[in-house]
Design a protein around this motif. Structure first.
Motif, PDB file in Angstrom:
ATOM      1  N   SER A  17       0.824  -1.204   0.000  1.00 36.64           N
ATOM      2  CA  SER A  17       0.000   0.000   0.000  1.00 36.64           C
ATOM      3  C   SER A  17       0.854   1.248   0.000  1.00 36.64           C
ATOM      4  N   LEU A  18       0.298   2.308  -0.560  1.00 36.96           N
ATOM      5  CA  LEU A  18       0.862   3.647  -0.491  1.00 36.96           C
ATOM      6  C   LEU A  18      -0.282   4.628  -0.357  1.00 36.96           C
ATOM      7  N   ARG A  19       0.010   5.772   0.254  1.00 33.25           N
ATOM      8  CA  ARG A  19      -0.990   6.829   0.364  1.00 33.25           C
ATOM      9  C   ARG A  19      -0.409   8.099  -0.224  1.00 33.25           C
ATOM     10  N   LEU A  20      -1.048   8.599  -1.266  1.00 31.06           N
ATOM     11  CA  LEU A  20      -0.637   9.843  -1.896  1.00 31.06           C
ATOM     12  C   LEU A  20      -1.433  11.003  -1.306  1.00 31.06           C
ATOM     13  N   SER A  21      -0.776  12.145  -1.215  1.00 31.58           N
ATOM     14  CA  SER A  21      -1.421  13.364  -0.762  1.00 31.58           C
ATOM     15  C   SER A  21      -1.249  14.452  -1.811  1.00 31.58           C
ATOM     16  N   ILE A  70     -10.227   7.477  -2.905  1.00 32.54           N
ATOM     17  CA  ILE A  70      -9.942   8.914  -2.915  1.00 32.54           C
ATOM     18  C   ILE A  70     -10.748   9.570  -1.810  1.00 32.54           C
ATOM     19  N   SER A  71     -10.145  10.528  -1.132  1.00 32.16           N
ATOM     20  CA  SER A  71     -10.841  11.243  -0.068  1.00 32.16           C
ATOM     21  C   SER A  71     -10.282  12.656   0.006  1.00 32.16           C
ATOM     22  N   ARG A  72     -10.979  13.500   0.742  1.00 33.59           N
ATOM     23  CA  ARG A  72     -10.517  14.877   0.897  1.00 33.59           C
ATOM     24  C   ARG A  72     -10.889  15.396   2.264  1.00 33.59           C
ATOM     25  N   ASP A  73     -10.109  16.365   2.689  1.00 30.64           N
ATOM     26  CA  ASP A  73     -10.345  17.045   3.956  1.00 30.64           C
ATOM     27  C   ASP A  73     -10.328  18.535   3.653  1.00 30.64           C
ATOM     28  N   LEU A  81      -5.110   9.803  -1.921  1.00 29.61           N
ATOM     29  CA  LEU A  81      -5.382   8.601  -2.703  1.00 29.61           C
ATOM     30  C   LEU A  81      -4.747   7.433  -1.961  1.00 29.61           C
ATOM     31  N   GLN A  82      -5.576   6.642  -1.311  1.00 31.01           N
ATOM     32  CA  GLN A  82      -5.103   5.451  -0.625  1.00 31.01           C
ATOM     33  C   GLN A  82      -5.072   4.307  -1.625  1.00 31.01           C
ATOM     34  N   MET A  83      -3.907   3.724  -1.804  1.00 33.18           N
ATOM     35  CA  MET A  83      -3.724   2.676  -2.805  1.00 33.18           C
ATOM     36  C   MET A  83      -3.356   1.380  -2.097  1.00 33.18           C
ATOM     37  N   ASN A  84      -4.236   0.405  -2.175  1.00 31.08           N
ATOM     38  CA  ASN A  84      -4.012  -0.904  -1.564  1.00 31.08           C
ATOM     39  C   ASN A  84      -3.907  -1.974  -2.642  1.00 31.08           C
TER      40      ASN A  84
END
Length: 125
Positions: A17-21, A70-73, A81-84
């Motif tokens: 997994s990786l999490r992009l911001s 994909i999510s936003r704050d 972008l949470q990539m699993n």
């Protein structure tokens, strides 16, 4: 004017997994639709995921559906972008994009007004 900066890319193993911001500066993007696109070597840039300004609507490319989120704050600005369950074919440069004229999530590459410089994601088998 809006500046977008991606972070979180790197090297991962298949299945990992990786999490992009994506951080925006210059103007608030809280009313903008936001999207993620990617471009692999020798290929055209392709749509990955998008989210509406409110975060209530998301869409995904079939190739990542069920694996990426994909999510936003809007209070803190970033889009994620949470990539699993990463696969070698996910290897690409990932770009964040913002559409100032449309609040709804969409995959129309040409409608996005602002783009980041991209972050490299490499998935080894």
């Amino acid at each position: 004017q809006v500046q977008l900066v991606e972070s979180g890319g790197g090297l991962a193993q298949a299945g990992g997994s990786l999490r992009l911001s994506c951080a925006a500066s210059g103007r608030t993007t809280s009313r903008y639709a936001m999207g993620w696109f990617r471009q692999a070597p020798g290929k055209e840039r392709e749509f990955v995921a998008a989210i509406s300004w409110s975060g209530s609507n998301t869409i995904y490319a079939n190739s990542v559906k069920g694996r990426f989120t994909i999510s936003r704050d809007n209070a803190k600005n970033p889009v994620y972008l949470q990539m699993n369950s990463l696969k070698p074919e996910d290897t690409a440069v990932y770009y964040c994009a913002a559409d100032r004229d449309t609040g709804g999530a969409h995959d129309r590459h040409g409608s996005y007004d602002y783009w980041g410089q991209g972050t490299q994601v490499t998935v080894s088998s």
